[in-house]
Design a protein around this motif. Structure first.
Motif, PDB file in Angstrom:
ATOM      1  N   SER A   1       0.818  -1.225   0.000  1.00 51.03           N
ATOM      2  CA  SER A   1       0.000   0.000   0.000  1.00 51.03           C
ATOM      3  C   SER A   1       0.840   1.259   0.000  1.00 51.03           C
ATOM      4  CB  SER A   1      -0.989   0.087   1.174  1.00 51.03           C
ATOM      5  OG  SER A   1      -1.767  -1.063   1.276  1.00 51.03           O
TER       6      SER A   1
ATOM      7  N   PRO B   1       5.406   2.564   0.135  1.00 51.52           N
ATOM      8  CA  PRO B   1       6.770   2.028   0.103  1.00 51.52           C
ATOM      9  C   PRO B   1       7.263   1.628   1.495  1.00 51.52           C
ATOM     10  CG  PRO B   1       6.673   4.273  -0.810  1.00 51.52           C
ATOM     11  CD  PRO B   1       5.327   3.974  -0.264  1.00 51.52           C
TER      12      PRO B   1
ATOM     13  N   GLU C   1       7.350  -7.760   0.138  1.00 53.26           N
ATOM     14  CA  GLU C   1       6.660  -6.539  -0.306  1.00 53.26           C
ATOM     15  C   GLU C   1       6.015  -6.774  -1.664  1.00 53.26           C
ATOM     16  OE1 GLU C   1       8.926  -2.912  -0.349  1.00 53.26           O
ATOM     17  OE2 GLU C   1       7.125  -1.707  -0.728  1.00 53.26           O
ATOM     18  N   ARG C   2       4.785  -6.271  -1.781  1.00 50.84           N
ATOM     19  CA  ARG C   2       4.054  -6.394  -3.054  1.00 50.84           C
ATOM     20  C   ARG C   2       3.454  -5.047  -3.406  1.00 50.84           C
ATOM     21  NH1 ARG C   2      -0.067  -3.963  -1.836  1.00 50.84           N
ATOM     22  NH2 ARG C   2      -1.563  -4.640  -0.348  1.00 50.84           N
TER      23      ARG C   2
ATOM     24  N   GLY D   1       0.190  -2.946  -5.415  1.00 52.66           N
ATOM     25  CA  GLY D   1      -1.131  -3.001  -6.032  1.00 52.66           C
ATOM     26  C   GLY D   1      -1.798  -1.647  -6.042  1.00 52.66           C
ATOM     27  N   MET D   2      -3.018  -1.646  -6.493  1.00 48.57           N
ATOM     28  CA  MET D   2      -3.837  -0.429  -6.548  1.00 48.57           C
ATOM     29  C   MET D   2      -5.291  -0.834  -6.405  1.00 48.57           C
ATOM     30  SD  MET D   2      -2.618   1.679  -9.866  1.00 48.57           S
ATOM     31  CE  MET D   2      -3.628   3.136  -9.585  1.00 48.57           C
ATOM     32  N   THR D   3      -6.118   0.098  -5.996  1.00 51.12           N
ATOM     33  CA  THR D   3      -7.548  -0.178  -5.933  1.00 51.12           C
ATOM     34  C   THR D   3      -8.053  -0.650  -7.304  1.00 51.12           C
ATOM     35  OG1 THR D   3      -7.788   1.489  -4.222  1.00 51.12           O
ATOM     36  CG2 THR D   3      -9.788   0.866  -5.397  1.00 51.12           C
TER      37      THR D   3
ATOM     38  N   VAL E   1       9.391  -4.185  -5.505  1.00 55.44           N
ATOM     39  CA  VAL E   1       8.083  -4.813  -5.291  1.00 55.44           C
ATOM     40  C   VAL E   1       7.995  -6.144  -6.035  1.00 55.44           C
ATOM     41  CG1 VAL E   1       6.858  -2.706  -4.698  1.00 55.44           C
ATOM     42  CG2 VAL E   1       7.067  -3.347  -7.108  1.00 55.44           C
TER      43      VAL E   1
ATOM     44  N   ASP F   1       2.094   5.380 -11.505  1.00 56.47           N
ATOM     45  CA  ASP F   1       3.319   5.144 -10.730  1.00 56.47           C
ATOM     46  C   ASP F   1       4.506   5.075 -11.681  1.00 56.47           C
ATOM     47  OD1 ASP F   1       2.222   4.880  -8.079  1.00 56.47           O
ATOM     48  OD2 ASP F   1       1.317   3.012  -8.786  1.00 56.47           O
TER      49      ASP F   1
ATOM     50  N   LYS G   1       1.595  10.839 -10.412  1.00 53.69           N
ATOM     51  CA  LYS G   1       0.360  11.479  -9.971  1.00 53.69           C
ATOM     52  C   LYS G   1       0.649  12.243  -8.683  1.00 53.69           C
ATOM     53  CE  LYS G   1      -0.640   6.851  -8.244  1.00 53.69           C
ATOM     54  NZ  LYS G   1      -1.331   5.607  -8.486  1.00 53.69           N
TER      55      LYS G   1
ATOM     56  N   ILE H   1       0.733   9.382   0.294  1.00 55.55           N
ATOM     57  CA  ILE H   1       0.248   8.166   0.966  1.00 55.55           C
ATOM     58  C   ILE H   1       0.676   8.242   2.425  1.00 55.55           C
ATOM     59  CG2 ILE H   1       0.150   5.661   0.990  1.00 55.55           C
ATOM     60  CD1 ILE H   1       0.759   5.585  -1.932  1.00 55.55           C
TER      61      ILE H   1
ATOM     62  N   ASN I   1      -4.541   7.044   0.908  1.00 55.62           N
ATOM     63  CA  ASN I   1      -4.211   8.020  -0.125  1.00 55.62           C
ATOM     64  C   ASN I   1      -4.869   9.359   0.173  1.00 55.62           C
ATOM     65  OD1 ASN I   1      -3.039   5.905  -1.307  1.00 55.62           O
ATOM     66  ND2 ASN I   1      -4.210   5.950  -3.194  1.00 55.62           N
TER      67      ASN I   1
HETATM   68  P1  AMP Z   1      -4.814   3.001  -3.712  1.00 55.63           P
HETATM   69  O1  AMP Z   1      -5.316   4.052  -4.596  1.00 55.63           O
HETATM   70  O2  AMP Z   1      -5.180   3.175  -2.289  1.00 55.63           O
HETATM   71  O3  AMP Z   1      -5.163   1.714  -4.279  1.00 55.63           O
HETATM   72  O4  AMP Z   1      -3.236   3.132  -3.728  1.00 55.63           O
HETATM   73  C1  AMP Z   1      -2.473   2.613  -4.756  1.00 55.63           C
HETATM   74  C2  AMP Z   1      -1.124   3.256  -4.767  1.00 55.63           C
HETATM   75  O5  AMP Z   1      -0.377   2.877  -3.613  1.00 55.63           O
HETATM   76  C3  AMP Z   1      -0.283   2.779  -5.926  1.00 55.63           C
HETATM   77  O6  AMP Z   1      -0.612   3.427  -7.125  1.00 55.63           O
HETATM   78  C4  AMP Z   1       1.107   3.091  -5.438  1.00 55.63           C
HETATM   79  O7  AMP Z   1       1.413   4.454  -5.649  1.00 55.63           O
HETATM   80  C5  AMP Z   1       0.986   2.835  -3.943  1.00 55.63           C
HETATM   81  N1  AMP Z   1       1.554   1.533  -3.542  1.00 55.63           N
HETATM   82  C6  AMP Z   1       0.919   0.374  -3.293  1.00 55.63           C
HETATM   83  N2  AMP Z   1       1.796  -0.579  -2.911  1.00 55.63           N
HETATM   84  C7  AMP Z   1       3.022   0.003  -2.916  1.00 55.63           C
HETATM   85  C8  AMP Z   1       4.341  -0.440  -2.621  1.00 55.63           C
HETATM   86  N3  AMP Z   1       4.596  -1.676  -2.194  1.00 55.63           N
HETATM   87  N4  AMP Z   1       5.348   0.438  -2.752  1.00 55.63           N
HETATM   88  C9  AMP Z   1       5.124   1.700  -3.168  1.00 55.63           C
HETATM   89  N5  AMP Z   1       3.904   2.189  -3.453  1.00 55.63           N
HETATM   90  C10 AMP Z   1       2.864   1.348  -3.326  1.00 55.63           C
END
Ligand code: AMP
Ligand code: MCA
Length: 505
Positions: free
Chosen positions: A278, A280, A299-300, A302-304, A323, A383, A400, A404, A409
């Motif tokens: 979610s 870094p 560490e992984r 993702g995004m919504t 990641v 990203d 963008k 975070i 966000n």
């Molecule tokens: P959300 O809109 O809440 O889904 O947030 C997604 C955003 O969280 C992604 O576009 C990334 O910018 C950030 N994100 C998710 N996982 C990571 C990670 N392991 N490292 C860095 N940024 C992350």
């Protein structure tokens, strides 16, 4: 066979007596109990007139019942719309007005304020759900039958809408289908080796992808168990960790647990997997965690809109600051942000992804949806990253304008708009500044005119109640001018540099 996620989950569960959820205060829900209550919720919703495709908006405190309500909504073929409990009435007005849910479920304590708003916005029913299995929805569910045949759904039919804030304007509802959710969770079960023997320590909120889909759907598809805690409480987590085999958290979880003296190798000797995402994870946190516990955090990324895209390997090198690799079925490429042309390995550019995990578009925003996809179906994540010579994906920044904070966000534009509307303010810039606990701290830099009588406290007071608390600036600074480039654009990088030590010194 129907693609209804609920049917696919049920088909995997062979032992109804097995524990699905154990709450922090010792309440236990077997899979059999879970399906019975989900059936009651589904029957209740249908009795309230919910049709397949209708939205059911839910803003409730975390509880086993709240998670089971999600399953009931999905079983009924309706669209689950979870909302952060921090959202204010002003924020809720937008989400409810935009999504037009048939039913809103809220906390008993806010029903008197929310019910009239929901009614004004055309919502048919406003029900309540409390943390102890109380509330009007539970009262109705108690007298509803347990048996429910899940409504058949196709792979692209919607299972959920999750709102993500917009960089330039209104929040966008990311539409997620049954296949989006099922395919990603099934992949993660295999990739992270989840089995029915696993016990996940779950302390994340359940209104976002991480706690709802990554954690809960993975456990459901594995037929495993969870210890379900209301929130991140390090003492409680330390108490339950010895019985857990796995934990998922945002980086703040790891930072705070490291501050607990009881965190030792012995305490976590039954844990096989710690996952972070979610936001870094700092390489220092990764190293410190390994030194204290003997575990390398996986560490992984993702995004919504996409669920999970990449992951460090289960076996093999989990490299701090990366990641990992694209998940099976996920295509990932790095492109020139301006032209969209693929870049060569090692170059930094826009991360784009394609696969069964990628969402169905933004709710009622066809233009915004079209703008974020390439013609060949790749989704433009926003990203910035690169792929190294071993194939690991590195996220090196964001194209963008997004902060975070503790895994939530915050879109600067939303906070700036509120601050700019305050009396005497000429303009403002909201930035994310290194923060030892939240990763980034929301920070406002404000230009007040001659007549501006505001100070830091007055700005914060004015925003309170308009924006969820996690969006409020941790600090507000007043300046004469904002730095701009020759095009007149505010140079936020200079501001981030100028204020970089304010939370750490
Ligand atoms: P959300 O809109 O809440 O889904 O947030 C997604 C955003 O969280 C992604 O576009 C990334 O910018 C950030 N994100 C998710 N996982 C990571 C990670 N392991 N490292 C860095 N940024 C992350
Ligand atoms: C709470 N506060 C925060 C945050 N959380 N401020 C900034 N950022 C935050 N994240 C504020 C509260 O408003 C309150 O302010 C004060 O901090 C203490 O509140 P409390 O409730 O005690 O906070 P906490 O329990 O310590 O919560 C911090 C937390 C929590 C554990 C980091 O925010 C959390 O669980 N975050 C996880 C978010 C998450 O699940 N993200 C996944 C999104 P005051 O004192 O003024 O009242 S999904 C995603 O990003 C993608 C898909 C992915 O890859 O996973």
């Amino acid at each position: 066979m129907s693609d209804n996620l609920y049917s696919l989950i049920r088909a995997r569960i062979t032992d109804p007596a097995k524990t699905f959820i154990e709450t922090g205060d010792g309440r236990r829900f077997s899979y059999g109990d879970t399906f019975e209550l989900a059936g009651r919720f589904a029957n209740t919703l249908v009795a309230l007139g919910v049709q397949p495709g209708d939205r059911v908006a839910v803003q409730v405190d975390k509880s086993a019942e709240a998670l089971i309500l999600y399953l009931g909504v999905v079983a009924a073929g309706a669209v689950y719309l979870p909302l952060n409990i921090g959202y204010t009435l002003t924020e809720l007005e937008y989400f409810i007005g935009d999504a037009e849910p048939r039913v809103v479920v809220c906390r008993p304590s806010v029903a008197t304020e929310l019910a009239p708003l929901a009614k004004r916005l055309g919502v048919a029913h406003c029900e309540t759900l409390g943390v102890q299995g109380d509330g009007s929805l539970m009262d109705k569910a108690k007298s509803a039958p347990t048996a429910f045949t899940p409504v058949p759904r196709g792979p692209n039919d919607l299972a959920a809408i999750l709102y993500t804030s917009g960089t330039t304007g209104r929040s966008k509802g990311a539409m997620l289908s049954h296949r989006n959710l099922y395919s990603n969770a099934a992949t993660l079960v295999d990739y992270w080796r989840f089995t029915a023997n696993d016990v996940l320590l779950h302390a994340l909120p359940i209104f976002h992808t991480h706690g709802l889909f990554v954690a809960s759907n993975v456990i459901l598809l594995a037929g495993a168990s969870m210890i379900f805690l209301p929130k991140l409480d390090p003492d409680e987590m330390i108490r339950h960790l010895p019985r857990a085999t796995s934990m998922m958290g945002v980086p703040t979880f790891y930072v705070r647990l490291l501050q607990h003296p009881a965190l030792t190798k012995d305490l976590v000797k039954h844990v096989r997997l710690f996952v972070s995402g979610s936001a870094p994870l700092l390489a220092d946190t990764h190293k410190e965690w390994e030194a204290r516990t003997g575990h390398r955090i996986l560490e992984r990324y993702g995004m919504t809109e996409t669920n999970m895209n990449t992951s460090n390997p289960y076996d093999g090198d989990r490299v701090a600051g990366t990641v990992g690799f694209p998940l099976p079925d996920v295509e990932l490429r790095i492109t020139d942000p301006e032209t969209g042309k693929p870049l060569v390995q090692g170059e930094i550019g826009m991360i784009e992804v394609k696969g069964p995990n990628v969402f169905q578009g933004y709710w009622r925003m066809p233009e915004k949806t079209a703008a974020e996809f390439r013609a060949d179906g790749f989704f433009i994540t926003g990203d910035l990253g690169k792929i190294d010579e071993r194939g690991y994906v590195h996220i090196v920044g964001r194209g963008k304008d997004l902060v975070i904070s503790g895994g939530y966000n915050v879109y600067p534009k939303e906070v700036e708009t509120e601050i700019d509307g305050l009396p005497g303010v000429i303009e403002s810039a909201v930035i994310g500044v290194n923060h030892p606990d939240f990763g980034e701290g929301v920070t406002a830099v404000v230009v007040g005119g001659k007549d501006c009588k505001l100070d830091e406290a007055a700005v914060l007071k004015a925003l309170d109640g308009r924006l969820a608390k996690f969006k409020l600036p941790k600090r507000v600074f007043f300046v004469d001018d904002l730095p701009r480039n020759t095009m007149g654009k505010v140079q936020k990088n200079l501001l981030r540099e100028q204020y970089k030590d304010i939370y750490t010194r």
